[in-house]
Design a protein around this motif. Structure first.
Motif, PDB file in Angstrom:
ATOM      1  N   LEU A 283      26.500   7.739  97.726  1.00 29.86           N
ATOM      2  CA  LEU A 283      27.707   6.935  97.900  1.00 29.86           C
ATOM      3  C   LEU A 283      27.740   5.760  96.923  1.00 29.86           C
ATOM      4  O   LEU A 283      28.815   5.357  96.460  1.00 29.86           O
ATOM      5  CB  LEU A 283      27.795   6.458  99.345  1.00 29.86           C
ATOM      6  CG  LEU A 283      27.877   7.602 100.381  1.00 29.86           C
ATOM      7  CD1 LEU A 283      27.773   7.052 101.792  1.00 29.86           C
ATOM      8  CD2 LEU A 283      29.162   8.398 100.198  1.00 29.86           C
ATOM      9  N   LEU A 284      26.579   5.208  96.589  1.00 23.11           N
ATOM     10  CA  LEU A 284      26.527   4.166  95.567  1.00 23.11           C
ATOM     11  C   LEU A 284      26.964   4.709  94.207  1.00 23.11           C
ATOM     12  O   LEU A 284      27.650   4.029  93.440  1.00 23.11           O
ATOM     13  CB  LEU A 284      25.111   3.596  95.461  1.00 23.11           C
ATOM     14  CG  LEU A 284      24.582   2.791  96.647  1.00 23.11           C
ATOM     15  CD1 LEU A 284      23.180   2.276  96.354  1.00 23.11           C
ATOM     16  CD2 LEU A 284      25.525   1.632  96.986  1.00 23.11           C
ATOM     17  N   ILE A 285      26.566   5.946  93.916  1.00 19.42           N
ATOM     18  CA  ILE A 285      26.986   6.574  92.667  1.00 19.42           C
ATOM     19  C   ILE A 285      28.504   6.700  92.620  1.00 19.42           C
ATOM     20  O   ILE A 285      29.126   6.541  91.557  1.00 19.42           O
ATOM     21  CB  ILE A 285      26.317   7.964  92.532  1.00 19.42           C
ATOM     22  CG1 ILE A 285      24.821   7.792  92.232  1.00 19.42           C
ATOM     23  CG2 ILE A 285      26.987   8.810  91.465  1.00 19.42           C
ATOM     24  CD1 ILE A 285      24.033   9.074  92.278  1.00 19.42           C
ATOM     25  N   HIS A 310      15.943  -1.608 100.286  1.00 20.60           N
ATOM     26  CA  HIS A 310      14.798  -0.686 100.209  1.00 20.60           C
ATOM     27  C   HIS A 310      14.937   0.240  98.989  1.00 20.60           C
ATOM     28  O   HIS A 310      13.950   0.532  98.305  1.00 20.60           O
ATOM     29  CB  HIS A 310      14.704   0.147 101.486  1.00 20.60           C
ATOM     30  CG  HIS A 310      14.391  -0.657 102.696  1.00 20.60           C
ATOM     31  ND1 HIS A 310      14.727  -0.250 103.984  1.00 20.60           N
ATOM     32  CD2 HIS A 310      13.792  -1.869 102.844  1.00 20.60           C
ATOM     33  CE1 HIS A 310      14.336  -1.160 104.850  1.00 20.60           C
ATOM     34  NE2 HIS A 310      13.772  -2.164 104.179  1.00 20.60           N
ATOM     35  N   ILE A 311      16.158   0.688  98.730  1.00 16.93           N
ATOM     36  CA  ILE A 311      16.409   1.560  97.577  1.00 16.93           C
ATOM     37  C   ILE A 311      16.074   0.839  96.277  1.00 16.93           C
ATOM     38  O   ILE A 311      15.401   1.385  95.391  1.00 16.93           O
ATOM     39  CB  ILE A 311      17.877   2.028  97.574  1.00 16.93           C
ATOM     40  CG1 ILE A 311      18.132   3.028  98.706  1.00 16.93           C
ATOM     41  CG2 ILE A 311      18.255   2.645  96.227  1.00 16.93           C
ATOM     42  CD1 ILE A 311      19.592   3.356  98.925  1.00 16.93           C
ATOM     43  N   LEU A 312      16.514  -0.412  96.144  1.00 21.75           N
ATOM     44  CA  LEU A 312      16.252  -1.184  94.929  1.00 21.75           C
ATOM     45  C   LEU A 312      14.754  -1.333  94.693  1.00 21.75           C
ATOM     46  O   LEU A 312      14.274  -1.199  93.561  1.00 21.75           O
ATOM     47  CB  LEU A 312      16.912  -2.560  95.011  1.00 21.75           C
ATOM     48  CG  LEU A 312      18.441  -2.592  95.155  1.00 21.75           C
ATOM     49  CD1 LEU A 312      18.953  -4.033  95.152  1.00 21.75           C
ATOM     50  CD2 LEU A 312      19.107  -1.800  94.044  1.00 21.75           C
ATOM     51  N   ALA A 317      14.777  -1.152  90.687  1.00 24.91           N
ATOM     52  CA  ALA A 317      16.062  -1.445  90.059  1.00 24.91           C
ATOM     53  C   ALA A 317      16.524  -2.835  90.481  1.00 24.91           C
ATOM     54  O   ALA A 317      16.533  -3.156  91.677  1.00 24.91           O
ATOM     55  CB  ALA A 317      17.098  -0.401  90.461  1.00 24.91           C
ATOM     56  N   PRO A 318      16.928  -3.680  89.564  1.00 23.87           N
ATOM     57  CA  PRO A 318      17.357  -5.036  89.917  1.00 23.87           C
ATOM     58  C   PRO A 318      18.747  -5.119  90.541  1.00 23.87           C
ATOM     59  O   PRO A 318      19.133  -6.153  91.079  1.00 23.87           O
ATOM     60  CB  PRO A 318      17.326  -5.776  88.573  1.00 23.87           C
ATOM     61  CG  PRO A 318      17.531  -4.711  87.550  1.00 23.87           C
ATOM     62  CD  PRO A 318      16.886  -3.479  88.109  1.00 23.87           C
ATOM     63  N   SER A 319      19.542  -4.036  90.449  1.00 26.99           N
ATOM     64  CA  SER A 319      20.898  -4.067  90.996  1.00 26.99           C
ATOM     65  C   SER A 319      21.257  -2.690  91.540  1.00 26.99           C
ATOM     66  O   SER A 319      20.654  -1.680  91.171  1.00 26.99           O
ATOM     67  CB  SER A 319      21.911  -4.473  89.926  1.00 26.99           C
ATOM     68  OG  SER A 319      22.028  -3.454  88.935  1.00 26.99           O
ATOM     69  N   LEU A 322      22.323  -0.297  88.701  1.00 35.10           N
ATOM     70  CA  LEU A 322      21.228   0.336  87.979  1.00 35.10           C
ATOM     71  C   LEU A 322      20.531   1.372  88.859  1.00 35.10           C
ATOM     72  O   LEU A 322      20.103   2.431  88.367  1.00 35.10           O
ATOM     73  CB  LEU A 322      20.225  -0.713  87.507  1.00 35.10           C
ATOM     74  CG  LEU A 322      19.104  -0.194  86.596  1.00 35.10           C
ATOM     75  CD1 LEU A 322      19.666   0.545  85.397  1.00 35.10           C
ATOM     76  CD2 LEU A 322      18.202  -1.342  86.138  1.00 35.10           C
ATOM     77  N   ALA A 323      20.430   1.103  90.146  1.00 32.84           N
ATOM     78  CA  ALA A 323      19.838   2.081  91.061  1.00 32.84           C
ATOM     79  C   ALA A 323      20.666   3.362  91.055  1.00 32.84           C
ATOM     80  O   ALA A 323      20.110   4.475  91.046  1.00 32.84           O
ATOM     81  CB  ALA A 323      19.762   1.506  92.468  1.00 32.84           C
TER      82      ALA A 323
END
Length: 343
Positions: A283-285, A310-312, A317-319, A322-323
């Motif tokens: 969903l972030l994608i 947790h994903i970062l 990944a800093p954001s 980017l994740a």
């Protein structure tokens, strides 16, 4: 089978060599025509592959025909005559004088072949070992004595080897080597159907109409030649362990109805990401906000925010942007269309 034609052993060896040669299909077709001229003194010939979705034949190579005849060979009347002659079934080659329908009653013969000066011809159905029709081959001669009985029978013996040499799925199957640990695969057609992929077994999650194939087709919309994602496999284990789905666009020279190769392989390193985090990555994608994600997954926005943190950390990944980029590149996400709502 009766007496073998001259040079039969040499011709068979040459065709076998061409079937295993690494050359492109157009080059193989040209060499097949050159070899077969020693068997049948033809003046024109065509080799076509079947497009089963459009009920047409697509030409791989042809020699000796005029422009109007070539257009006819791509059309519906030609396909219908192939059926009437029985060349849509695996069987012996058929000459004009052996045909169940007299040439004088066939549009292609009266309007194209006879006016061009041809006096005889032979059609050969090309089938692979699993019973799938690859295409057809036809040769036309200026002499009613050719092809001879011996040449006809020998062409029947060569037909499976020629089918292997020109099978479009053979060249497409080389794409599977990109994913070295692939355990299953299919070829996705433009209508959403599936064809077997030579060299790999099929898989229950890749059956025609399966949601995974819809997700694979979505990956192709962006025009990328390669993409990967994760999905749960409920076909073997009740807990639905993940498998990786790789999608590779067919080369531009492939028949028009072939769209992509879809492969199944082990999931690889999941970087410690949980099922929920892999879904959120999908969903972030897609650029979804925390609130929108929360609404879909029926969880609180603060829970989504915790998952994102947790994903970062797990992807270093800093954001979140980017994740998402890293997850897309690594195929480390579950597409939105495969997320199972817990409502």
């Amino acid at each position: 089978m009766g007496e073998l034609p001259p040079y039969a052993a040499e011709i068979a060896a040459q065709v076998e060599r061409l079937a295993s040669a690494p050359a492109g299909v157009e080059e193989r077709v040209a060499e097949i025509f050159a070899v077969l001229r020693r068997l049948v003194p033809y003046e024109a010939g065509v080799l076509q592959v079947l497009n089963p979705e459009r009920l047409r034949f697509e030409t791989l190579g042809a020699v000796g025909y005029g422009e109007a005849t070539m257009a006819h060979l791509l059309g519906p009347r030609h396909y219908e005559e192939v059926e009437l002659l029985g060349l849509d079934r695996d069987g012996e080659p058929i000459r004009g004088r052996d045909a169940p329908i007299p040439p004088s009653e066939m549009y292609s013969w009266t309007e194209h072949f006879a006016p061009a000066g041809f006096r005889e011809g032979i059609g050969v159905a090309l089938f692979n070992p699993d019973g799938r029709q690859v295409g057809i081959m036809a040769l036309h001669t200026g002499s009613p004595e050719h092809p001879t009985d011996a040449a006809r029978d020998f062409l029947g013996l060569l037909a499976p080897v020629i089918a292997e040499a020109v099978d479009p799925l053979r060249s497409v199957a080389t794409l599977s080597t990109v994913v070295s640990d692939a355990v299953a695969g299919v070829v996705l057609t433009r209508s959403g159907g599936v064809l077997p992929l030579p060299g790999l077994p099929e898989h229950p999650i890749l059956r025609s109409g399966a949601p995974v194939l819809g997700a694979a087709a979505e990956r192709l919309v962006d025009g990328e030649p390669y993409g990967a994602f994760l999905c749960r496999d409920d076909s073997h284990t009740p807990d639905g362990r993940y498998v990786r789905i790789s999608v590779l666009t067919c080369p531009v020279q492939s028949p028009a109805h072939l769209r992509a190769v879809v492969l199944v392989s082990p999931p690889g390193d999941l970087h410690g990401l949980t099922r929920r985090e892999l879904e959120i990555l999908g969903l972030l994608i897609d650029g979804w906000s925390n609130q929108r994600i929360a609404n879909l997954l029926v969880i609180a926005p603060r829970t989504v925010a915790a998952h994102v943190e947790h994903i970062l950390a797990k992807l270093a990944a800093p954001s979140r942007t980017l994740a998402a980029v890293r997850a897309l590149r690594l195929g480390l996400y579950v597409p939105r269309s495969l997320i199972r709502s817990r409502r």
